[in-house]
Design a protein around this motif. Sequence first.
Motif, PDB file in Angstrom:
ATOM      1  N   THR A 198      45.335  -1.165  30.345  1.00  0.00           N
ATOM      2  CA  THR A 198      45.114  -1.945  31.563  1.00  0.00           C
ATOM      3  C   THR A 198      46.263  -2.920  31.758  1.00  0.00           C
ATOM      4  OG1 THR A 198      42.705  -1.790  31.354  1.00  0.00           O
ATOM      5  CG2 THR A 198      43.573  -3.545  32.761  1.00  0.00           C
ATOM      6  N   LYS A 202      44.713  -3.149  36.433  1.00  0.00           N
ATOM      7  CA  LYS A 202      44.748  -1.753  36.824  1.00  0.00           C
ATOM      8  C   LYS A 202      44.550  -0.880  35.589  1.00  0.00           C
ATOM      9  CE  LYS A 202      47.806  -2.336  40.843  1.00  0.00           C
ATOM     10  NZ  LYS A 202      49.098  -1.929  41.465  1.00  0.00           N
ATOM     11  N   LYS A 204      44.214   2.393  33.299  1.00  0.00           N
ATOM     12  CA  LYS A 204      44.885   3.691  33.383  1.00  0.00           C
ATOM     13  C   LYS A 204      44.528   4.545  32.175  1.00  0.00           C
ATOM     14  CE  LYS A 204      48.841   1.578  35.769  1.00  0.00           C
ATOM     15  NZ  LYS A 204      50.291   1.285  35.700  1.00  0.00           N
ATOM     16  N   ASP A 223      45.502   6.729  37.421  1.00  0.00           N
ATOM     17  CA  ASP A 223      45.114   5.397  37.871  1.00  0.00           C
ATOM     18  C   ASP A 223      43.609   5.419  38.153  1.00  0.00           C
ATOM     19  OD1 ASP A 223      44.494   3.153  39.624  1.00  0.00           O
ATOM     20  OD2 ASP A 223      46.655   2.897  39.877  1.00  0.00           O
ATOM     21  N   ASN A 225      41.599   3.173  39.366  1.00  0.00           N
ATOM     22  CA  ASN A 225      41.167   2.581  40.647  1.00  0.00           C
ATOM     23  C   ASN A 225      41.309   3.559  41.806  1.00  0.00           C
ATOM     24  OD1 ASN A 225      40.522   0.176  39.383  1.00  0.00           O
ATOM     25  ND2 ASN A 225      42.481  -0.799  39.845  1.00  0.00           N
ATOM     26  N   THR A 226      42.378   4.355  41.804  1.00  0.00           N
ATOM     27  CA  THR A 226      42.637   5.279  42.911  1.00  0.00           C
ATOM     28  C   THR A 226      42.352   6.735  42.544  1.00  0.00           C
ATOM     29  OG1 THR A 226      44.958   5.575  42.276  1.00  0.00           O
ATOM     30  CG2 THR A 226      44.437   3.729  43.757  1.00  0.00           C
TER      31      THR A 226
END
Length: 399
Positions: A198, A202, A204, A223, A225-226
């Motif tokens: 992280t 974010k 990962k 990622d 979050n996305t």
Amino acid sequence: MAAPILKWKRVTNTTGPQPRPRHGHRAVAIKDLMVVFGGGNEGIVDELHVYNTATNQWFVPPVKGDVPPGCAAYGFVVDGTRILVFGGMVEYGKYSNELYELQASRWEWKRVKPRPPRNGPPPCPRLGHSFTLIGNKVYLFGGLANDSEDPKNNIPKYLNDLYTLELRANSNVMSWDIPDTYGVPPPPRESHTGVAYTSKDKPKLVIYGGMSGTRLGDLWILDINTMNWERPTVSGVHPLPRSLHSATLLGNKMFVFGGWVPLVLEELKGPNNEKSEWKCTNTLACLNLENMSWENAMMEKFEDQMPRARAGHCSVGIHSRLFVWSGRDGYRKAWNNQVCCKDLWYLETSVPGSPGRVQLVRASTTTLEVCWGATPTADAYLLQLVVTLSEYEHLEQDR
């Protein structure tokens, strides 16, 4: 400022029942404890051993409940004191997709049956996958499946599927999910590694290396979050492609140790010059995940002061130390005919922190008793006493 020279240290004089050497086992860390399960050496074992890094002691917990069958090359994660085991090889050519939970606070096993995904089938039986905890979800990626229903007729199938398993506090209800992802995913592989990192809030998933008929040296990031896959540009001198290595996160660095690497002609080093043979290695590579750069790990090169080459070992990070135990030191055609290492090592990856403030407990004309807060990775302390001239004169008068 020059990079510090990293030094391995072999752990000696351990007490308690030491586990048999093996490969394909896994380990997780719970505070000062390294919990080791499974693996194989002349058969696949279901043994659970724990090494206490603070007391230098091995012990065998009195387990109860639904003890899983022996397995190797499985998924192994820990959330607090809750350990999960998924998949792996249970017999030669026979793989599992069973999920087991071990509650380490009472050493009790339990077989768990997650609900299947709403948008597809549950994970197929496999080995050599990565099983990585990020937040309250475990991310299962890739591995090797047998495309034949007959374990004796092994047809290898390399995978690059992604599943998540949500962990809920105080709940045994779990469900598999097949998340939607974006971008180009990593190619199929097994015997790779996955770590969670992280940066700037974010989270990962970092996938590195592995095997797909040839050893791989590529790096991929998901990622969280996305849910976008990316193959980042990585600077520095890249290590050789490898599989059956270990990757351990300490701070913002991923330490990659050992594994199988291709035999490459010295004058023709490159990604496409692999022969049909390979060898184990004891090299250490360090990837700085903050700036995505392979850093030069300055090591002492004396052979008797570093672990010998190995693959299929286990590793954990405890405080600032990287612990490595067992693994096999060579390749044989028969899976269960290996030479396994018996040794336990640790690598100090950073300078130990400063201990707590020194406090006076009691003093007399002949003795002085002090205390301070301990540093977990310190082997010794240097206490400096400063006596002023006036204090020295008082001491002389007291004599």
